[in-house]
Design a protein around this motif. Structure first.
Motif, PDB file in Angstrom:
ATOM      1  N   SER A  91      12.115  -7.598  -5.216  1.00  0.00           N
ATOM      2  CA  SER A  91      13.584  -7.463  -6.121  1.00  0.00           C
ATOM      3  C   SER A  91      13.209  -6.187  -7.249  1.00  0.00           C
ATOM      4  O   SER A  91      13.549  -5.702  -7.550  1.00  0.00           O
ATOM      5  CB  SER A  91      14.677  -8.476  -6.722  1.00  0.00           C
ATOM      6  N   ASP A  92      11.422  -6.317  -7.438  1.00  0.00           N
ATOM      7  CA  ASP A  92      10.962  -5.688  -8.334  1.00  0.00           C
ATOM      8  C   ASP A  92       9.698  -5.054  -7.887  1.00  0.00           C
ATOM      9  O   ASP A  92       8.599  -5.688  -7.617  1.00  0.00           O
ATOM     10  CB  ASP A  92      11.791  -6.095  -9.773  1.00  0.00           C
ATOM     11  N   GLY A  93       9.503  -4.301  -9.011  1.00  0.00           N
ATOM     12  CA  GLY A  93       8.136  -3.643  -8.669  1.00  0.00           C
ATOM     13  C   GLY A  93       6.719  -4.702  -9.228  1.00  0.00           C
ATOM     14  O   GLY A  93       5.694  -4.702  -8.502  1.00  0.00           O
ATOM     15  N   ALA A  94       7.024  -5.237 -10.057  1.00  0.00           N
ATOM     16  CA  ALA A  94       6.065  -6.077 -10.742  1.00  0.00           C
ATOM     17  C   ALA A  94       5.859  -7.395  -9.497  1.00  0.00           C
ATOM     18  O   ALA A  94       4.773  -7.595  -9.211  1.00  0.00           O
ATOM     19  CB  ALA A  94       6.499  -6.529 -11.565  1.00  0.00           C
ATOM     20  N   GLU A  95       6.808  -7.242  -9.242  1.00  0.00           N
ATOM     21  CA  GLU A  95       7.068  -9.198  -8.110  1.00  0.00           C
ATOM     22  C   GLU A  95       6.381  -8.526  -6.900  1.00  0.00           C
ATOM     23  O   GLU A  95       5.472  -9.084  -6.333  1.00  0.00           O
ATOM     24  CB  GLU A  95       8.392  -9.329  -7.603  1.00  0.00           C
ATOM     25  N   ALA A  96       6.274  -6.890  -6.361  1.00  0.00           N
ATOM     26  CA  ALA A  96       6.183  -6.361  -5.701  1.00  0.00           C
ATOM     27  C   ALA A  96       4.445  -5.989  -5.333  1.00  0.00           C
ATOM     28  O   ALA A  96       3.589  -6.070  -4.241  1.00  0.00           O
ATOM     29  CB  ALA A  96       6.206  -4.820  -5.196  1.00  0.00           C
ATOM     30  N   VAL A  97       3.754  -5.118  -6.404  1.00  0.00           N
ATOM     31  CA  VAL A  97       2.222  -6.224  -6.737  1.00  0.00           C
ATOM     32  C   VAL A  97       1.768  -7.096  -6.656  1.00  0.00           C
ATOM     33  O   VAL A  97       0.313  -7.032  -6.398  1.00  0.00           O
ATOM     34  CB  VAL A  97       2.132  -4.783  -7.905  1.00  0.00           C
ATOM     35  N   ASP A  98       2.696  -7.743  -7.494  1.00  0.00           N
ATOM     36  CA  ASP A  98       1.646  -9.056  -6.934  1.00  0.00           C
ATOM     37  C   ASP A  98       1.779  -9.985  -6.304  1.00  0.00           C
ATOM     38  O   ASP A  98       0.785 -10.600  -5.562  1.00  0.00           O
ATOM     39  CB  ASP A  98       2.762 -10.199  -8.258  1.00  0.00           C
ATOM     40  N   TYR A  99       2.763  -9.880  -5.211  1.00  0.00           N
ATOM     41  CA  TYR A  99       2.809 -10.302  -3.737  1.00  0.00           C
ATOM     42  C   TYR A  99       2.088  -9.809  -2.992  1.00  0.00           C
ATOM     43  O   TYR A  99       1.107 -10.117  -2.140  1.00  0.00           O
ATOM     44  CB  TYR A  99       4.171  -9.434  -3.257  1.00  0.00           C
ATOM     45  N   LEU A 100       1.627  -8.359  -2.859  1.00  0.00           N
ATOM     46  CA  LEU A 100       0.263  -7.806  -2.240  1.00  0.00           C
ATOM     47  C   LEU A 100      -0.735  -7.678  -2.675  1.00  0.00           C
ATOM     48  O   LEU A 100      -2.006  -8.151  -1.903  1.00  0.00           O
ATOM     49  CB  LEU A 100       0.933  -6.228  -1.913  1.00  0.00           C
ATOM     50  N   LEU A 101      -0.750  -8.179  -4.230  1.00  0.00           N
ATOM     51  CA  LEU A 101      -2.506  -8.345  -4.309  1.00  0.00           C
ATOM     52  C   LEU A 101      -2.811 -10.110  -4.331  1.00  0.00           C
ATOM     53  O   LEU A 101      -3.308 -11.138  -4.900  1.00  0.00           O
ATOM     54  CB  LEU A 101      -2.528  -8.326  -5.481  1.00  0.00           C
ATOM     55  N   ARG A 142      -0.599 -17.320  -2.006  1.00  0.00           N
ATOM     56  CA  ARG A 142      -0.789 -16.135  -0.940  1.00  0.00           C
ATOM     57  C   ARG A 142      -1.814 -16.087  -0.138  1.00  0.00           C
ATOM     58  O   ARG A 142      -2.410 -15.387  -0.887  1.00  0.00           O
ATOM     59  CB  ARG A 142       1.014 -14.926  -0.505  1.00  0.00           C
ATOM     60  N   ASP A 143      -2.148 -16.111   1.071  1.00  0.00           N
ATOM     61  CA  ASP A 143      -3.243 -14.923   2.037  1.00  0.00           C
ATOM     62  C   ASP A 143      -3.507 -13.716   1.771  1.00  0.00           C
ATOM     63  O   ASP A 143      -2.651 -12.826   2.032  1.00  0.00           O
ATOM     64  CB  ASP A 143      -3.593 -15.729   3.438  1.00  0.00           C
ATOM     65  N   GLY A 144      -4.168 -13.052   0.514  1.00  0.00           N
ATOM     66  CA  GLY A 144      -3.926 -12.253  -0.243  1.00  0.00           C
ATOM     67  C   GLY A 144      -4.710 -10.676   1.303  1.00  0.00           C
ATOM     68  O   GLY A 144      -4.522 -10.216   0.879  1.00  0.00           O
ATOM     69  N   ALA A 145      -5.689 -11.842   2.375  1.00  0.00           N
ATOM     70  CA  ALA A 145      -5.874 -10.936   2.705  1.00  0.00           C
ATOM     71  C   ALA A 145      -4.900 -10.361   4.249  1.00  0.00           C
ATOM     72  O   ALA A 145      -5.274 -10.013   5.481  1.00  0.00           O
ATOM     73  CB  ALA A 145      -7.206 -11.563   4.218  1.00  0.00           C
ATOM     74  N   ASP A 146      -3.365 -11.571   4.341  1.00  0.00           N
ATOM     75  CA  ASP A 146      -2.917 -11.146   5.016  1.00  0.00           C
ATOM     76  C   ASP A 146      -1.378  -9.942   4.939  1.00  0.00           C
ATOM     77  O   ASP A 146      -0.329 -10.946   4.364  1.00  0.00           O
ATOM     78  CB  ASP A 146      -2.161 -12.764   5.372  1.00  0.00           C
ATOM     79  N   LEU A 147      -1.966  -9.178   5.372  1.00  0.00           N
ATOM     80  CA  LEU A 147      -0.935  -8.188   4.200  1.00  0.00           C
ATOM     81  C   LEU A 147       0.073  -7.682   4.960  1.00  0.00           C
ATOM     82  O   LEU A 147       0.110  -7.554   6.457  1.00  0.00           O
ATOM     83  CB  LEU A 147      -1.716  -6.584   3.614  1.00  0.00           C
ATOM     84  N   GLN A 151       1.344   3.932  -7.248  1.00  0.00           N
ATOM     85  CA  GLN A 151       0.109   4.013  -7.597  1.00  0.00           C
ATOM     86  C   GLN A 151      -1.066   2.918  -7.216  1.00  0.00           C
ATOM     87  O   GLN A 151      -2.333   2.673  -7.501  1.00  0.00           O
ATOM     88  CB  GLN A 151       0.104   4.640  -9.578  1.00  0.00           C
ATOM     89  N   ALA A 152       0.044   1.895  -8.044  1.00  0.00           N
ATOM     90  CA  ALA A 152      -1.382   0.479  -8.128  1.00  0.00           C
ATOM     91  C   ALA A 152      -1.376   0.294  -6.062  1.00  0.00           C
ATOM     92  O   ALA A 152      -2.536  -0.593  -5.823  1.00  0.00           O
ATOM     93  CB  ALA A 152      -0.363  -1.070  -8.284  1.00  0.00           C
ATOM     94  N   ILE A 153      -0.701  -0.003  -5.551  1.00  0.00           N
ATOM     95  CA  ILE A 153      -1.018   0.295  -4.066  1.00  0.00           C
ATOM     96  C   ILE A 153      -1.958   0.465  -3.852  1.00  0.00           C
ATOM     97  O   ILE A 153      -3.755   0.518  -3.001  1.00  0.00           O
ATOM     98  CB  ILE A 153       0.080  -0.004  -2.691  1.00  0.00           C
ATOM     99  N   ARG A 154      -2.043   2.082  -4.180  1.00  0.00           N
ATOM    100  CA  ARG A 154      -3.692   2.827  -3.911  1.00  0.00           C
ATOM    101  C   ARG A 154      -4.396   2.360  -4.546  1.00  0.00           C
ATOM    102  O   ARG A 154      -6.037   3.208  -4.420  1.00  0.00           O
ATOM    103  CB  ARG A 154      -3.031   3.995  -3.880  1.00  0.00           C
ATOM    104  N   ALA A 155      -4.790   1.916  -5.883  1.00  0.00           N
ATOM    105  CA  ALA A 155      -5.589   1.383  -6.606  1.00  0.00           C
ATOM    106  C   ALA A 155      -6.176   0.699  -6.257  1.00  0.00           C
ATOM    107  O   ALA A 155      -7.320   0.659  -7.237  1.00  0.00           O
ATOM    108  CB  ALA A 155      -5.288   1.868  -8.211  1.00  0.00           C
ATOM    109  N   ASP A 156      -5.889  -0.040  -5.776  1.00  0.00           N
ATOM    110  CA  ASP A 156      -6.486  -2.224  -5.398  1.00  0.00           C
ATOM    111  C   ASP A 156      -7.279  -1.352  -3.723  1.00  0.00           C
ATOM    112  O   ASP A 156      -7.013  -0.665  -2.725  1.00  0.00           O
ATOM    113  CB  ASP A 156      -5.874  -3.144  -5.554  1.00  0.00           C
ATOM    114  N   GLU A 157      -8.136  -1.887  -3.614  1.00  0.00           N
ATOM    115  CA  GLU A 157      -9.617  -1.708  -2.012  1.00  0.00           C
ATOM    116  C   GLU A 157      -8.587  -2.390  -1.409  1.00  0.00           C
ATOM    117  O   GLU A 157      -8.398  -1.921  -0.004  1.00  0.00           O
ATOM    118  CB  GLU A 157     -10.516  -1.709  -2.450  1.00  0.00           C
ATOM    119  N   THR A 158      -7.823  -3.341  -1.576  1.00  0.00           N
ATOM    120  CA  THR A 158      -6.906  -4.092  -0.744  1.00  0.00           C
ATOM    121  C   THR A 158      -6.506  -3.260  -0.057  1.00  0.00           C
ATOM    122  O   THR A 158      -5.623  -4.113   1.619  1.00  0.00           O
ATOM    123  CB  THR A 158      -6.955  -5.875  -1.077  1.00  0.00           C
ATOM    124  N   THR A 159      -5.444  -2.529  -0.328  1.00  0.00           N
ATOM    125  CA  THR A 159      -4.072  -2.123  -0.331  1.00  0.00           C
ATOM    126  C   THR A 159      -3.931   0.035  -0.108  1.00  0.00           C
ATOM    127  O   THR A 159      -3.038  -0.516   0.336  1.00  0.00           O
ATOM    128  CB  THR A 159      -2.577  -2.786  -0.695  1.00  0.00           C
TER     129      THR A 159
END
Length: 146
Positions: free
Chosen positions: A36-46, A54-59, A79-87
């Motif tokens: 429900s918020d942007g910070a949690e989205a980044v935390d979820y994905l990373l 959560r398994d970070g490789a399971d995107l 911006q955070a999604i595109r800045a991280d190599e895994t996402t």
């Protein structure tokens, strides 16, 4: 079509429920994970913070991203999604009410794969969800690695 994991980044509970109903109505068997918020989205994905277990490789196969979010807005999330190599190559569809040219342009500059204005009418919203699911999770070939 096999079910895929989709991350919905949306703070409006009505829009979350509308999206769930639209996927169900469209007959798309995807698993919708909601933050429900942007910070949690980044935390979820990373896989950090509340989502560190959560398994970070399971995107997810797709991120549906609203722009108007608390803590970090959608542009900052993108911006955070595109800045991280895994996402970096994760498909991100901006699904928002804004049609401000500056929002559209900025989203694409930051690496959005698609930008869609949320339809107001439920039938149209269902059709948009059906098309998004069909294209991004059925037709589009994602990179094997990025």
């Amino acid at each position: 079509m096999n079910g895929h994991d989709i991350l919905l980044v949306e703070d409006n509970l009505d829009d979350v429920e509308l999206t769930r109903l639209a996927f169900a109505e469209a007959g798309e068997p995807h698993r919708l994970h909601v933050v429900s918020d942007g910070a949690e989205a980044v935390d979820y994905l990373l896989a950090r913070g509340r989502h560190a277990d959560r398994d970070g490789a399971d995107l997810p196969a797709l991120v549906l991203l609203d722009l108007n979010l608390p803590r970090l807005d959608g542009h900052e999330v993108l911006q955070a999604i595109r800045a991280d190599e895994t996402t970096r190559c994760l498909p991100v569809v901006v699904l928002t009410t804004s049609i401000e040219p500056s929002d559209v342009d900025r989203a694409y500059v930051l690496g959005a794969n698609s930008y869609i204005q949320k339809p107001v009418e439920f039938d149209r919203f269902v059709e948009v969800v059906r098309q998004v699911g069909r294209y991004w999770l059925g037709i589009n070939l994602p990179p094997r690695r990025c």
